[in-house]
Design a protein around this motif. Structure first.
Motif, mmCIF file in Angstrom:
data_model
loop_
_atom_site.group_PDB
_atom_site.id
_atom_site.type_symbol
_atom_site.label_atom_id
_atom_site.label_comp_id
_atom_site.label_asym_id
_atom_site.label_seq_id
_atom_site.Cartn_x
_atom_site.Cartn_y
_atom_site.Cartn_z
ATOM 1 N N ARG A 249 -83.079 31.101 -16.573
ATOM 2 C CA ARG A 249 -82.070 31.876 -16.376
ATOM 3 C C ARG A 249 -80.879 31.292 -16.490
ATOM 4 O O ARG A 249 -80.273 31.821 -16.891
ATOM 5 N N SER A 250 -80.657 29.839 -15.381
ATOM 6 C CA SER A 250 -79.646 29.810 -15.103
ATOM 7 C C SER A 250 -79.305 28.781 -16.489
ATOM 8 O O SER A 250 -77.774 28.763 -16.288
ATOM 9 N N ALA A 251 -79.341 28.517 -16.742
ATOM 10 C CA ALA A 251 -79.553 27.892 -18.272
ATOM 11 C C ALA A 251 -78.632 28.583 -18.910
ATOM 12 O O ALA A 251 -77.646 27.865 -19.639
ATOM 13 N N ASN B 74 -80.612 30.069 -29.161
ATOM 14 C CA ASN B 74 -81.503 30.098 -27.325
ATOM 15 C C ASN B 74 -82.766 29.273 -27.099
ATOM 16 O O ASN B 74 -83.323 28.309 -26.166
ATOM 17 N N ARG B 75 -83.252 28.739 -28.147
ATOM 18 C CA ARG B 75 -84.543 27.604 -27.877
ATOM 19 C C ARG B 75 -83.630 26.306 -28.129
ATOM 20 O O ARG B 75 -84.373 25.462 -27.060
ATOM 21 N N LEU B 76 -82.675 26.366 -28.642
ATOM 22 C CA LEU B 76 -81.923 25.059 -27.974
ATOM 23 C C LEU B 76 -81.655 24.107 -26.408
ATOM 24 O O LEU B 76 -82.017 22.993 -25.919
ATOM 25 N N THR B 77 -81.482 25.527 -25.487
ATOM 26 C CA THR B 77 -81.821 25.136 -24.568
ATOM 27 C C THR B 77 -82.947 23.945 -23.634
ATOM 28 O O THR B 77 -82.837 23.402 -23.315
ATOM 29 N N VAL B 78 -84.132 24.363 -23.758
ATOM 30 C CA VAL B 78 -85.080 23.525 -23.743
ATOM 31 C C VAL B 78 -84.659 22.292 -24.110
ATOM 32 O O VAL B 78 -85.377 21.219 -23.674
ATOM 33 N N PHE B 79 -83.973 21.721 -25.239
ATOM 34 C CA PHE B 79 -83.581 20.425 -24.952
ATOM 35 C C PHE B 79 -81.925 19.981 -24.193
ATOM 36 O O PHE B 79 -82.392 18.652 -24.318
#
Length: 185
Positions: free
Chosen positions: A67-69, A32-37
């Motif tokens: 949250r849309s990510a 879930n941290r990958l959504t930053v990238f």
């Protein structure tokens, strides 16, 4: 024998091995941290928003919420209801400011009643309906928000002093209703 551990090709090989190991052994709890990238699913947002009456408003509203990510279409609807709540709050504050300046302003007092219904009936109904999958109720609740905001505006000849806020609320509520309708079909 000479140690070549500092040569450029050895450093490159070590880096590549570390990168492969990181990807292969990355725990899923860290994914879930990958959504930053990586950007949110712009495709899902675009597909959903293209089925609403205000696609540009829909896209900009959803993309502004992190949250849309990770959201599916139901999640996008929930996010849009939160946007409705925020826009209703802005309009309601403007109504209260007008009533404080002009206590006898009948159209403003009627708007206060409309916004009370929006906050106490329709937004809670949609907040409850979306997660349950009761999209018909969510659509109806958001349509009622549109009707109440529009009714408030019609009470003023030439438009209210908070016309921009009312129009913004109308837009996001209409989009939320359309997302609920998409989920029903």
């Amino acid at each position: 024998m000479k140690n070549n551990s500092n040569s450029p090709s050895t450093k490159t090989q070590i880096f590549l091995i570390q990168a492969v190991c990181l990807v292969v052994f990355l725990p899923t709890s860290h994914c879930n941290r990958l959504t930053v990238f990586f950007p949110m699913d712009a495709n899902l947002i675009a597909q959903t928003c293209n089925q609403t009456p205000y696609p540009d408003l829909c896209v900009s509203t959803l993309q502004s919420d992190p949250r849309s990510a990770k959201a599916d279409v139901k999640g996008l609807g929930i996010i849009m209801v939160d946007a409705v709540k925020a826009k209703a709050g802005e309009a309601s504050r403007r109504v209260e400011e007008l009533i404080n300046r002009e206590p006898g302003n009948t159209p403003a007092r009627n708007c206060r009643l409309n916004y009370s219904d929006i906050f106490h009936l329709y937004i809670p109904e949609a907040v409850e309906a979306f997660p349950k999958g009761d999209y018909k109720s969510a659509e109806l609740a958001m349509t009622n928000v549109v009707a109440n905001a529009d009714s408030c505006e019609r009470g003023f000849s030439g438009g209210s002093p908070f016309k921009d806020e009312s129009q913004a609320l109308h837009g996001v509520a209409y989009v939320a209703a359309a997302i609920a309708k998409v989920l029903r079909s």
